[in-house]
Design an enzyme around this catalytic site. Sequence first.
Site, PDB file in Angstrom:
ATOM      1  N   SER A 120       4.393  -5.971 -26.229  1.00  0.00           N
ATOM      2  CA  SER A 120       4.531  -4.613 -26.770  1.00  0.00           C
ATOM      3  C   SER A 120       3.734  -4.516 -28.058  1.00  0.00           C
ATOM      4  CB  SER A 120       5.999  -4.309 -27.061  1.00  0.00           C
ATOM      5  OG  SER A 120       6.065  -3.162 -27.897  1.00  0.00           O
TER       6      SER A 120
ATOM      7  N   HIS B 106       1.936  -3.400 -23.037  1.00  0.00           N
ATOM      8  CA  HIS B 106       3.089  -2.492 -23.025  1.00  0.00           C
ATOM      9  C   HIS B 106       2.977  -1.515 -24.196  1.00  0.00           C
ATOM     10  CE1 HIS B 106       7.252  -1.521 -21.869  1.00  0.00           C
ATOM     11  NE2 HIS B 106       7.536  -1.470 -23.161  1.00  0.00           N
TER      12      HIS B 106
ATOM     13  N   ASP C 147       4.840   1.459 -26.151  1.00  0.00           N
ATOM     14  CA  ASP C 147       6.141   2.094 -26.378  1.00  0.00           C
ATOM     15  C   ASP C 147       5.954   3.442 -27.055  1.00  0.00           C
ATOM     16  OD1 ASP C 147       8.198   0.236 -25.461  1.00  0.00           O
ATOM     17  OD2 ASP C 147       7.320  -1.144 -26.915  1.00  0.00           O
TER      18      ASP C 147
ATOM     19  N   MET D  23       7.562   6.792 -28.392  1.00  0.00           N
ATOM     20  CA  MET D  23       8.868   7.315 -28.833  1.00  0.00           C
ATOM     21  C   MET D  23       8.675   8.641 -29.555  1.00  0.00           C
ATOM     22  SD  MET D  23      10.375   3.866 -30.549  1.00  0.00           S
ATOM     23  CE  MET D  23      10.195   2.271 -29.763  1.00  0.00           C
TER      24      MET D  23
ATOM     25  N   HIS E 269       5.684   2.939 -21.580  1.00  0.00           N
ATOM     26  CA  HIS E 269       7.134   3.103 -21.513  1.00  0.00           C
ATOM     27  C   HIS E 269       7.471   4.342 -22.336  1.00  0.00           C
ATOM     28  CE1 HIS E 269      11.250   1.277 -23.015  1.00  0.00           C
ATOM     29  NE2 HIS E 269      11.424   2.322 -22.218  1.00  0.00           N
TER      30      HIS E 269
ATOM     31  N   MET F 221       9.705   6.855 -24.039  1.00  0.00           N
ATOM     32  CA  MET F 221      11.062   7.071 -24.569  1.00  0.00           C
ATOM     33  C   MET F 221      11.022   8.438 -25.227  1.00  0.00           C
ATOM     34  SD  MET F 221      11.557   3.226 -26.036  1.00  0.00           S
ATOM     35  CE  MET F 221       9.794   2.938 -25.951  1.00  0.00           C
TER      36      MET F 221
ATOM     37  N   MET G 284      16.587  -2.142 -19.974  1.00  0.00           N
ATOM     38  CA  MET G 284      16.535  -2.376 -21.420  1.00  0.00           C
ATOM     39  C   MET G 284      17.593  -3.416 -21.784  1.00  0.00           C
ATOM     40  SD  MET G 284      14.114  -0.550 -22.745  1.00  0.00           S
ATOM     41  CE  MET G 284      14.472  -1.084 -24.419  1.00  0.00           C
TER      42      MET G 284
ATOM     43  N   ASP H  82      13.135  -5.554 -21.178  1.00  0.00           N
ATOM     44  CA  ASP H  82      12.517  -5.134 -22.435  1.00  0.00           C
ATOM     45  C   ASP H  82      13.554  -5.172 -23.562  1.00  0.00           C
ATOM     46  OD1 ASP H  82      11.161  -3.845 -24.467  1.00  0.00           O
ATOM     47  OD2 ASP H  82      10.685  -2.050 -23.315  1.00  0.00           O
TER      48      ASP H  82
HETATM   49  C1  DX5 Z   1      12.196  -0.994 -27.794  1.00  0.00           C
HETATM   50  C2  DX5 Z   1      10.888  -1.150 -27.061  1.00  0.00           C
HETATM   51  C3  DX5 Z   1      10.463  -2.549 -26.857  1.00  0.00           C
HETATM   52  C4  DX5 Z   1      10.256  -3.353 -28.097  1.00  0.00           C
HETATM   53  C5  DX5 Z   1      10.414  -4.801 -27.747  1.00  0.00           C
HETATM   54  O1  DX5 Z   1      12.576   0.323 -27.740  1.00  0.00           O
HETATM   55  O2  DX5 Z   1      10.968  -0.537 -25.786  1.00  0.00           O
HETATM   56  O3  DX5 Z   1       9.331  -2.626 -26.009  1.00  0.00           O
HETATM   57  O4  DX5 Z   1       9.038  -3.138 -28.709  1.00  0.00           O
HETATM   58  O5  DX5 Z   1      10.363  -5.522 -28.921  1.00  0.00           O
HETATM   59  P1  DX5 Z   1      11.080  -6.924 -29.095  1.00  0.00           P
HETATM   60  O6  DX5 Z   1      10.468  -7.845 -28.108  1.00  0.00           O
HETATM   61  O7  DX5 Z   1      10.773  -7.270 -30.507  1.00  0.00           O
HETATM   62  O8  DX5 Z   1      12.543  -6.701 -28.832  1.00  0.00           O
HETATM   63 ZN    ZN Z   2       9.293  -0.859 -24.192  1.00  0.00          ZN
END
Ligand code: DX5
Ligand code: ZN
Length: 218
Positions: free
Chosen positions: A8, A32, A34, A36, A65, A67, A137, A175
């Site tokens: 990520s 990956h 993320d 948000m 991903h 969110m 998750m 994840d």
């Molecule tokens: C959290 C994200 C993850 C996050 C994982 O909302 O979806 O992808 O970046 O990070 P680590 O591996 O540090 O938990």
């Molecule tokens: Zn993620």
Amino acid sequence: MQLQIAPSILSADFLNLGRDIQILNKSADLIHLDVMDGVQVPNLSFGFSVTDAVSKVASIPMDAHLMICNPAKYADRFIDGGVSYLSFHLEAAGDGSAELLSHIRSRGVKAGLAINPDVPVSRLFPYIGKADFFLIMSVFAGFGGQKFIPESIDRIAMLRERLVSESDPALIEVDGGVGTSNIKELYQAGASMFVAGSAVFKGGDPAAAIQSLREAAL
Ligand code: DX5
Ligand code: ZN
């Protein structure tokens, strides 16, 4: 099942993102992303300006991903931006989830359905056959660096059992808090796509960290 490491970039060095992507091109399986929106989850990350820039240097597939609220509104824009895997949350898309999965697939992209740790795994069962992968998750979506929730292992095993019983080839992505201490158990439970942010980037040598994850899984 073939293991895939999906670092990520939330934990990457954004001032040297091009350099970090070049490292991942040589050492990881997926990138990956993320995304948000500060509403669906209590944090903001990045959007198209970053994902478009990453796509210019990425030579391995991008795994976005989402969110965000209303993922259907933005899915095509991410697909146009070159992602190969696209997941969104059941909590966000609700009754529109099946239609969105089908739309993503119709565009030639792997469609994924994600759930937070407080959503029963059985809520995914109606979507078996409609998704290419399911994202479990193992922390609450929103932040990197959180502590792994151990119950996630049983949730993955339950989903894998159901996929096997329905002879469905969908993959399971996990994840949140994934690292060398839990990757083997997660792999044995039935996950094969491993997102890792902190475990890959916080030690200063992402390629070596990815190699350690691969070795720890076996
Ligand atoms: C959290 C994200 C993850 C996050 C994982 O909302 O979806 O992808 O970046 O990070 P680590 O591996 O540090 O938990
Ligand atoms: Zn993620």
